[in-house]
Design a protein around this motif. Structure first.
Motif, PDB file in Angstrom:
ATOM      1  N   SER A 116      -4.003 -17.951   0.946  1.00 17.19           N
ATOM      2  CA  SER A 116      -4.980 -16.904   0.771  1.00 17.19           C
ATOM      3  C   SER A 116      -4.148 -16.084  -0.282  1.00 17.19           C
ATOM      4  O   SER A 116      -4.784 -15.618  -1.298  1.00 17.19           O
ATOM      5  N   THR A 117      -2.865 -15.865  -0.018  1.00 15.11           N
ATOM      6  CA  THR A 117      -2.279 -15.220  -1.114  1.00 15.11           C
ATOM      7  C   THR A 117      -2.123 -15.789  -2.385  1.00 15.11           C
ATOM      8  O   THR A 117      -2.189 -15.312  -3.534  1.00 15.11           O
ATOM      9  N   THR A 120      -5.542 -15.484  -4.087  1.00 13.09           N
ATOM     10  CA  THR A 120      -5.868 -14.292  -4.547  1.00 13.09           C
ATOM     11  C   THR A 120      -4.954 -13.894  -5.801  1.00 13.09           C
ATOM     12  O   THR A 120      -5.794 -13.313  -6.678  1.00 13.09           O
ATOM     13  N   TYR A 124      -7.073 -13.086  -9.189  1.00 10.04           N
ATOM     14  CA  TYR A 124      -6.991 -11.710  -9.584  1.00 10.04           C
ATOM     15  C   TYR A 124      -6.030 -11.489 -11.030  1.00 10.04           C
ATOM     16  O   TYR A 124      -6.180 -10.545 -11.632  1.00 10.04           O
ATOM     17  N   GLU A 149     -17.837 -23.097  -4.931  1.00 12.48           N
ATOM     18  CA  GLU A 149     -17.677 -21.990  -3.791  1.00 12.48           C
ATOM     19  C   GLU A 149     -16.191 -21.291  -3.827  1.00 12.48           C
ATOM     20  O   GLU A 149     -16.451 -20.233  -3.714  1.00 12.48           O
ATOM     21  N   ALA A 152      -9.252 -22.445  -3.671  1.00 13.06           N
ATOM     22  CA  ALA A 152      -8.255 -23.053  -2.626  1.00 13.06           C
ATOM     23  C   ALA A 152      -8.926 -22.917  -1.043  1.00 13.06           C
ATOM     24  O   ALA A 152      -7.903 -22.926  -0.206  1.00 13.06           O
ATOM     25  N   GLY A 153     -10.184 -22.584  -0.894  1.00 16.11           N
ATOM     26  CA  GLY A 153     -10.567 -22.621   0.410  1.00 16.11           C
ATOM     27  C   GLY A 153     -10.663 -21.228   0.996  1.00 16.11           C
ATOM     28  O   GLY A 153     -10.755 -21.133   2.322  1.00 16.11           O
ATOM     29  N   HIS A 154     -10.568 -20.037   0.330  1.00 16.42           N
ATOM     30  CA  HIS A 154     -10.526 -18.808   0.766  1.00 16.42           C
ATOM     31  C   HIS A 154     -11.403 -17.946   0.176  1.00 16.42           C
ATOM     32  O   HIS A 154     -12.247 -17.266   0.904  1.00 16.42           O
ATOM     33  N   MET A 155     -11.120 -17.765  -1.173  1.00 18.23           N
ATOM     34  CA  MET A 155     -11.981 -16.914  -1.915  1.00 18.23           C
ATOM     35  C   MET A 155     -13.463 -17.344  -2.267  1.00 18.23           C
ATOM     36  O   MET A 155     -13.629 -18.356  -2.183  1.00 18.23           O
ATOM     37  N   ASP A 156     -14.480 -16.240  -2.426  1.00 15.65           N
ATOM     38  CA  ASP A 156     -15.678 -16.680  -2.515  1.00 15.65           C
ATOM     39  C   ASP A 156     -15.809 -16.586  -4.303  1.00 15.65           C
ATOM     40  O   ASP A 156     -15.697 -15.470  -4.710  1.00 15.65           O
ATOM     41  N   LEU A 158     -18.250 -17.766  -6.020  1.00 18.57           N
ATOM     42  CA  LEU A 158     -19.793 -17.868  -6.394  1.00 18.57           C
ATOM     43  C   LEU A 158     -20.274 -16.701  -7.330  1.00 18.57           C
ATOM     44  O   LEU A 158     -21.114 -16.960  -8.119  1.00 18.57           O
TER      45      LEU A 158
ATOM     46  N   ASN B 639      -0.084 -19.877   4.906  1.00  9.05           N
ATOM     47  CA  ASN B 639      -0.126 -19.328   3.805  1.00  9.05           C
ATOM     48  C   ASN B 639       0.752 -20.305   2.583  1.00  9.05           C
ATOM     49  O   ASN B 639       1.449 -20.806   3.027  1.00  9.05           O
ATOM     50  N   GLU B 702      -3.129 -15.586   8.606  1.00  5.88           N
ATOM     51  CA  GLU B 702      -2.240 -16.349   7.760  1.00  5.88           C
ATOM     52  C   GLU B 702      -0.788 -16.156   8.415  1.00  5.88           C
ATOM     53  O   GLU B 702      -0.078 -15.104   8.276  1.00  5.88           O
TER      54      GLU B 702
END
Lengths: 172, 740
Positions: A116-117, A120, A124, A149, A152-156, A158, B639, B702
């Motif tokens: 996620s990190t 992100t 960004y 979509e 990497a499987g976390h952020m949206d 679209l 993570n 995470e």
């Protein structure tokens, strides 16, 4: 014969001068056209908590694209980490009604390190680097010309994204 | 010629081949069937025909508890449950449901000695809802039933009577004559009553294809005065949509005119105009509808015109064209829902005076003055219709005190006297009238009521609101949803606070605005837009000189039971990969299963979005969770970052959601930090896909960084995984205890 030769040599020298002169002249002119602009390029801090900007001077002839190329090239400062994986190419860049459409090749997803990190910061870093330019308010990321979509499987991904200033490291 | 046709033919062959290929792909596509939230794909053996889902008749009957009978001679299958009987015949497009027959493109199919039936039609016949998202189909028992739709309060309220309220929304319609209300997971009750259409409105009900959603479309003859702040309310099991009242009738009867509406309305603004001589009556928040006009020949009114003078704000204008030297006045005590304008006479105004912040005068008829405030400079205007000045009414009364500079009176036109009170600053007012011993009427207008202090304080866990008034004030507080807001109506109050002087939004208050809801009587409305579901507590008396209340984030009651655990990634998507090759997807699934076991043991209902190493899209995860109507959604991840030094534990929640996700995130993060002892990267707000679109409280965890070599070895160890699972379980338990 000799006179003829001399003549030929003189003509050659003259032509050479003319070419050299025009070359210098052209060089002069191109340098004038190559105006540079200072821009910010956002990279990740090494602890992956924030984005921090490096300043670069880029050619204004294709300002947005040249700025993105600097982001793809990675940071100069060793306290920062790159946000764009290996092999990524910016295929197309358009701005429509305040939204920059950035079309990358699939390496952006396929070579991404994930998390996620990580995701992100990658997304960004692109959004913040692009939205420093006042005409750009939002960024829509495409892969091979298509909306996806997620990266990497976390952020949206679209919908177009706006900058998130919580991610920018505040000066100490 | 010859060559062209060859080309054409080969083109056709190509198209046919493509069609064949694609239809066989369709047939092979895996369809997943969920019945009441349980994945029954294996049992139902679903496949697609004409893009319709077919399932095993026997498995379907067993799941529903329906009795199944096979009549081989007529190749007919009969399903029977409670009072529903469904018959299907092989190769017959008609399906019989009780005494109704529907025609369907798909019917009973016999394959390898097994019967297959069209799922949507048959499940629908048994009263189940059908939802489809891509190749996943969901058969859901309706959570609620719509029993009756009716008009209440004389057509001012639309009431949708349900046995239980399920999620609903008003969806926007480009057509201003239309309202669309959507209710999820609901069905029409068997004895549904439609008592709705009248001469101004009609209603249509439709099922939204593949979404298990009922859509109520209300069409009006005129623009629908659907009010934003009072849009839709829950009243026990009823959904109530409020409309503005509308005009019903205007009738001249016994020397008076009656204007009747189907609901209560505010006192109008009335003024007299000349050439032609006419009385104009502006009524706020009243709608033009079909109405009856009864105007026999009379000595007062020649003609009446009615129009919707304005839509924003809504004003109905009635214009009465008057005969010469005939006077009409408002009956001050008109019955509810009506306005009476009666024959009047010229009134004399006497003894205009001022004392103790009161403007006082008398009249010989019980008239009702029209009072309003104006600004730049601040002044209070009192209009008296059918009035002339008598004794002790000087053109100017000099006052020169803190509030009032002076009072002017003047003849505004032949039949109107205007009194203007010049103020040094804004003031609210309160009008009263009493009869004097000599039969005259005394009018007392008290100048008071302004907001003296208005504070909004962010106290971290709550937000305090404090408003102080110069006089005792009656107020009404309403809590409204979608969007969440608190509305405070201050009675007898004129809005004296400039927008720029309102306190800045703070704490749970996202935005606030104050407006003059009505002028006569003066009511000021304060609206606080909240950042989510909330509760409030009032700690001042009503009416009083102060409002003190505290706003707290409310805990949404969670209707769902099931806890959904979402192991991130899977299948061809390994997630992050560590230096030694440890794959995130495997960590996520193992920890998720451990959490499930702990929760199941403690008696919770748990569903995993994936049980195996398979890929499911983010949308499918969200759809499954929303379908089951889960109570909590916990997405488990490990993570990664570009740099191997990045480390620690973090938890995400989506900030825009109206529920307790923030609390859930806080508690789980606390537990994870205590158990795993990694660097605290914090609880972060971000609209990550699965936590943004799920309808329940949702977090994404995470645990640690696979990309950090030390944390990778930890993530690989079973002990660390056990600790993580136990921490997540404890966090969930704490959350449930706190919110219950």
């Amino acid at each position: 014969m000799k006179i003829k030769n001399k003549l030929v040599i003189t003509v050659f020298i003259l032509i050479a001068f003319a070419i050299a002169f025009s070359f210098f002249q052209r060089n002069d002119r191109t340098e004038k056209q190559e105006e540079l602009e200072k821009v910010l390029v956002f990279f990740a801090t090494r602890d992956a908590m924030y984005l921090e900007a490096e300043e670069r001077a880029v050619n204004t002839s294709a300002l947005y694209r040249n700025t993105m190329e600097e982001l793809i090239n990675g940071p100069a400062n060793s306290t920062l980490s790159p946000t764009i994986p290996e092999g990524v190419k910016l295929l197309n860049l358009e701005v429509e009604a305040g939204t920059a459409l950035l079309d990358f090749n699939r390496a952006l997803a396929e070579n991404h390190w994930g998390g996620s990190t990580g995701e992100t910061l990658t997304i960004y870093s692109i959004v913040h680097t692009m939205t420093q330019f006042p005409p750009i308010k939002k960024v829509q990321i495409l892969l091979d010309g298509k909306k996806v979509e997620t990266l990497a499987g976390h952020m949206d991904l679209l919908a177009p994204l706006e900058p998130d200033h919580h991610l920018i490291k505040k000066p100490q | 010629m010859g060559r062209k046709s060859t080309l054409k033919i080969s083109g056709l062959v190509l198209i046919a081949l493509i069609l064949l290929a694609s239809s066989s792909v369709l047939a092979q596509q895996q369809v997943r069937v969920f019945i009441n939230g349980i994945d029954l794909t294996t049992e139902m053996k679903p496949y697609l025909v004409n893009n319709s889902v077919m399932v095993s008749a026997r498995a379907f009957a067993k799941t529903l508890g329906a009795e199944i009978k096979w009549f081989a001679a007529i190749k007919t299958l009969q399903l029977n449950k409670a009072n529903t009987l469904i018959k299907l015949m092989e190769n017959n497009p008609f399906i019989q449901i009780n005494d109704q027959t529907i025609r369907s493109n798909n019917t009973l199919v016999l394959k390898n000695g097994q019967a297959f039936l069209p799922l949507q039609e048959v499940a629908g016949g048994f009263g189940y809802l059908f939802q489809r998202s891509g190749n996943s189909v969901y058969i859901i028992k309706p959570e609620s039933l719509v029993e009756e739709v009716s008009w209440q309060r004389g057509g001012q309220q639309l009431v949708i009577k349900m046995n239980k309220i399920s999620p609903y929304r008003i969806s926007s319609s480009a057509d201003s004559k239309q309202i669309i209300l959507e209710i999820d997971k609901t069905a029409l009750a068997e004895d549904f009553k439609d008592n709705i259409s009248n001469r101004n409105f009609y209603l249509r009900i439709e099922e939204v294809a593949n979404l298990a959603r009922l859509r109520l479309i209300i069409n009006g003859k005129y623009k629908i005065p659907f009010q934003r702040d009072y849009g839709i309310e829950e009243d026990n099991n009823n959904l109530v949509i409020n409309f503005l009242p509308g005009i019903k009738e205007i009738e001249w009867i016994d020397d008076r005119l009656e204007i009747r509406a189907n609901g209560e309305f505010q006192k109008p603004e009335v003024f007299l105009l000349h050439n032609p001589r006419r009385m104009v009556i502006d009524i706020a928040d009243l709608m033009l509808k079909n109405f009856d006009l009864i105007l026999p020949e009379n000595d007062w009114i020649k003609d009446i015109r009615v129009s919707q003078f304005k839509y924003d704000p809504v004003i109905l204008r009635v214009v009465l064209e008057l005969h010469p030297e005939r006077y009409l006045e408002l009956e001050p005590d008109s019955p509810a829902k009506s306005l009476i304008i009666k024959a009047g006479a010229i009134t004399q105004l006497d003894d205009l005076a001022y004392y103790n912040r009161k403007v006082v005068f008398s009249t010989d008829h019980p008239i009702v003055p029209d009072i309003f405030t104006l600004e730049n400079p601040e002044r209070l205007v009192i209009n008296l219709l059918n009035t002339v000045r008598g004794k002790n009414c000087p053109d100017l009364l000099k006052i020169d005190e803190e509030l009032v500079r002076g009072i002017r009176s003047s003849r505004f036109n032949d039949e109107t006297v205007r009194i203007v009170v010049d103020l040094n600053k804004y003031s609210g007012y309160d009008w009263r009238r009493k009869q004097l011993a000599d039969g005259r009427y005394q009018h007392i207008i008290a100048l008071e009521n302004e907001i003296e202090r208005f504070q909004l304080l962010d106290k971290e866990i709550r937000t305090d609101l404090n408003i102080a008034f110069s006089a005792v004030t009656d107020y009404e507080i309403k809590k409204l949803a979608s969007p969440d807001r608190l509305v405070i109506d201050l009675k007898g109050m004129v809005n004296n606070i400039a927008e720029s002087n309102l306190p800045a939004p703070a704490g749970l208050v996202k935005d606030l605005r104050m407006s003059q809801l009505s002028h006569d009587p003066p009511v000021t409305r304060l609206v606080l837009e909240m950042d989510g579901y909330f509760n409030y507590q009032l700690y001042s008396v009503n009416p009083g000189k102060e409002i003190g209340l505290s706003l707290e984030r409310g805990y949404l009651s969670e209707r769902g039971e099931t806890i959904i655990i979402d192991p991130g990634h899977g299948g061809f998507d390994p997630g992050a990969i560590g230096f030694t090759g440890l794959q995130e997807k495997e960590i996520n699934l193992t920890v998720a299963k451990k959490v499930r076991d702990l929760l199941t043991e403690a008696g919770y209902d748990v569903v995993l979005t994936r049980e195996d190493d398979i890929f499911i899209s983010l949308k499918e995860r969200v759809d499954l969770a929303n379908q089951i109507n889960g109570r909590l959604f916990i997405s488990i991840h490990a993570n990664a970052a570009h740099d191997r030094y990045s480390e620690g534990t973090e938890t995400y929640f989506a900030p825009a959601k109206m529920n307790n996700s923030g609390l859930l995130a806080d508690l789980i993060q606390q537990e994870l930090l205590a158990a795993l002892k990694r660097v605290d990267r914090g609880v972060k707000k971000r609209d990550l896909y699965v936590i943004k679109y799920t309808n329940m409280a949702a977090v994404l965890l995470e645990l640690a960084f696979v990309s950090n070599p030390h944390e990778e070895t930890l993530l690989e160890s079973d002990l660390f995984r056990e600790k993580a699972a136990l921490a997540i379980f404890k966090g969930i338990e704490r959350y449930i205890k706190e919110t219950e």
